[in-house]
Design a protein around this motif. Structure first.
Motif, short mmCIF file in Angstrom:
data_model
loop_
_atom_site.label_atom_id
_atom_site.label_comp_id
_atom_site.label_asym_id
_atom_site.label_seq_id
_atom_site.Cartn_x
_atom_site.Cartn_y
_atom_site.Cartn_z
N HIS A 73 -5.90 -6.04 5.00
CA HIS A 73 -4.43 -6.42 6.92
C HIS A 73 -4.34 -4.38 5.95
O HIS A 73 -3.59 -4.10 7.35
CB HIS A 73 -3.71 -7.26 6.70
N SER A 74 -3.60 -4.80 5.32
CA SER A 74 -3.65 -2.86 4.36
C SER A 74 -4.47 -2.26 5.35
O SER A 74 -3.62 -1.34 5.94
CB SER A 74 -3.52 -2.83 3.28
N LEU A 75 -5.46 -2.31 5.55
CA LEU A 75 -5.79 -1.35 6.22
C LEU A 75 -5.68 -1.26 7.52
O LEU A 75 -6.08 0.19 8.51
CB LEU A 75 -7.49 -1.21 5.99
N GLU A 76 -5.54 -2.09 8.35
CA GLU A 76 -4.98 -2.49 9.90
C GLU A 76 -4.00 -1.05 9.84
O GLU A 76 -3.30 -0.66 10.78
CB GLU A 76 -4.95 -3.68 10.15
N HIS A 77 -2.96 -1.44 8.70
CA HIS A 77 -1.57 -0.58 9.25
C HIS A 77 -2.40 0.90 8.14
O HIS A 77 -1.13 1.49 8.48
CB HIS A 77 -0.37 -1.19 7.76
N GLY A 78 -3.34 1.40 8.76
CA GLY A 78 -3.49 2.71 8.05
C GLY A 78 -3.82 3.22 6.67
O GLY A 78 -3.97 4.18 6.64
N ALA A 79 -4.15 2.89 5.91
CA ALA A 79 -3.98 2.52 4.52
C ALA A 79 -5.48 2.81 3.74
O ALA A 79 -6.66 2.87 5.04
CB ALA A 79 -3.52 1.28 3.83
N GLU A 87 -4.92 8.62 -9.66
CA GLU A 87 -4.11 10.55 -9.64
C GLU A 87 -4.14 10.43 -7.93
O GLU A 87 -3.21 10.71 -7.17
CB GLU A 87 -4.64 11.07 -10.65
N LEU A 88 -4.97 10.32 -7.19
CA LEU A 88 -4.58 10.47 -5.63
C LEU A 88 -4.22 9.03 -5.87
O LEU A 88 -4.12 9.60 -3.83
CB LEU A 88 -6.48 10.36 -5.38
N VAL A 89 -3.90 8.67 -6.19
CA VAL A 89 -3.15 7.03 -4.85
C VAL A 89 -2.01 6.99 -5.39
O VAL A 89 -1.06 6.55 -4.57
CB VAL A 89 -3.87 5.60 -5.66
N ASP A 90 -1.12 7.32 -6.78
CA ASP A 90 -0.13 6.69 -7.38
C ASP A 90 1.21 7.10 -6.58
O ASP A 90 1.20 8.60 -6.68
CB ASP A 90 -0.28 7.18 -8.77
N GLY A 91 1.55 6.71 -6.11
CA GLY A 91 3.12 6.92 -5.59
C GLY A 91 2.88 7.32 -4.23
O GLY A 91 3.55 8.01 -3.04
N VAL A 92 1.48 7.81 -3.09
CA VAL A 92 1.06 8.50 -1.97
C VAL A 92 0.79 7.00 -1.46
O VAL A 92 0.41 6.49 -1.20
CB VAL A 92 0.10 8.78 -2.07
N SER A 93 2.25 6.63 -0.47
CA SER A 93 2.35 5.96 0.73
C SER A 93 0.78 5.56 1.62
O SER A 93 0.37 6.89 2.36
CB SER A 93 3.65 5.98 1.54
N GLY A 94 0.34 4.27 2.04
CA GLY A 94 -0.98 4.80 2.69
C GLY A 94 -1.47 4.44 2.05
O GLY A 94 -3.02 4.84 2.40
N ARG A 95 -1.80 4.38 0.31
CA ARG A 95 -3.33 4.27 -0.57
C ARG A 95 -2.74 3.19 -1.36
O ARG A 95 -1.20 2.90 -1.75
CB ARG A 95 -3.26 5.79 -0.98
N CYS A 130 1.06 -1.16 0.01
CA CYS A 130 -0.08 0.01 0.27
C CYS A 130 1.30 1.39 -0.02
O CYS A 130 1.01 2.24 0.42
CB CYS A 130 -1.22 -0.13 0.99
N THR A 131 2.12 1.15 -1.03
CA THR A 131 3.19 2.48 -0.46
C THR A 131 2.56 3.08 -2.10
O THR A 131 3.24 4.00 -2.56
CB THR A 131 4.16 1.49 -1.51
N GLY A 132 1.04 3.80 -2.59
CA GLY A 132 1.11 4.12 -3.47
C GLY A 132 1.32 3.12 -5.12
O GLY A 132 0.70 3.45 -5.47
N THR A 133 -0.06 2.48 -5.02
CA THR A 133 -0.23 1.33 -5.63
C THR A 133 -1.14 1.00 -6.18
O THR A 133 -2.45 1.00 -5.56
CB THR A 133 0.54 -0.67 -5.05
#
Length: 257
Positions: A137-143, A163-171, A121-124
């Motif tokens: 599980h990614s949601l549990e990490h704050g994504a 565009e709101l996701v790509d490269g943004v950590s936690g998404r 979930c590193t902006g993937t």
């Protein structure tokens, strides 16, 4: 008898010529003429002045635009999930791991038991319907998990959402087969469903809930998962295989007050 004294004409004439020559026509010794003195008029640097004015005007325009954009951003910013119309809130406890298929009461799920492996979930931006248990599980990490109905959005709309996701950590973002709305956003215990990629609530939800420390069980946990990124697990794999184990996802879920 005294001699009559008369002026020496040659001396007088020569003397007079010498004096008159020095004073007439600007001639000096040797008969040379002095060059006339040239007066140079001072020129104003109009080009530099105009350029400076242009720079000042441009800078003022840029500053004005920046101020307007900041004010627009501040006007749409929210401080609480309660300020986002249509957002739903649920209470879930974290930490329950189960690698088997899990039936969730919400679709897409927003919490509860989940796989041991989290989805990167590193902006993937995934182009496949990833396994839901790993996304939880990614949601549990704050994504924040962006999902969309691939049959409801055009390629251009999917790109706009990405565009709101790509490269943004936690998404992270993925298509979601059978989604009951064009777009749905999930964080741990919160969900928002909207019909259009232009809905400002999408950005409000994502900005508020990405790594919102008081809203997920494992603050500080990493979103990096290179092995999942290299070979994402698919929801369709669970649908094709018999369930080996399952967890009562609704057992630890109660509606938020």
């Amino acid at each position: 008898m005294a001699k009559d004294r008369t002026p020496d004409k040659s001396r007088a004439t020569g003397g007079g010529s010498s004096r008159s020559g020095a004073g007439a026509g600007g001639r000096g010794k040797g008969g040379r003429t002095r060059p006339p003195t040239q007066v140079v008029a001072q020129q104003r640097p109009w080009g530099l002045i105009a350029a400076a004015i242009a720079v000042v005007v441009f800078a003022a325009a840029v500053i004005t635009y920046a101020v307007i954009e900041v004010r627009k951003a501040d006007a749409s910013k929210v401080e609480s999930i309660d300020e986002i119309a249509g957002a739903e809130v649920f209470d879930y406890e974290g930490g329950q791991h189960d690698d088997g298929p899990i039936e969730y009461p919400e679709s897409p799920p927003v919490g509860g038991p989940h796989a041991n492996m989290w989805a990167d979930c590193t902006g993937t931006v995934y182009d496949v319907d990833i396994r839901h248990e790993n996304a939880v599980h990614s949601l549990e990490h704050g994504a924040v998990w962006f999902t969309y109905d691939p049959d409801a959005l055009s390629d251009a709309e999917i790109d706009t959402l990405a565009e709101l996701v790509d490269g943004v950590s936690g998404r992270l973002m993925s298509p979601y087969e059978g989604l009951d709305s064009p777009i749905s956003l999930q964080s741990w215990g919160e969900q928002l469903k909207v019909d259009s990629v232009d809905d400002e609530r999408i950005k409000q939800f994502a900005d508020l809930m990405t790594y919102k420390a008081d809203s997920f069980p494992e603050p500080g946990a990493t979103c990096e998962r290179p092995d999942f990124l290299a070979a994402p697990l698919l929801e369709s794999d669970d649908a094709a295989a018999p369930a080996e184990s399952s967890a009562p996802a609704g057992a630890d879920q109660t509606p938020a007050s």
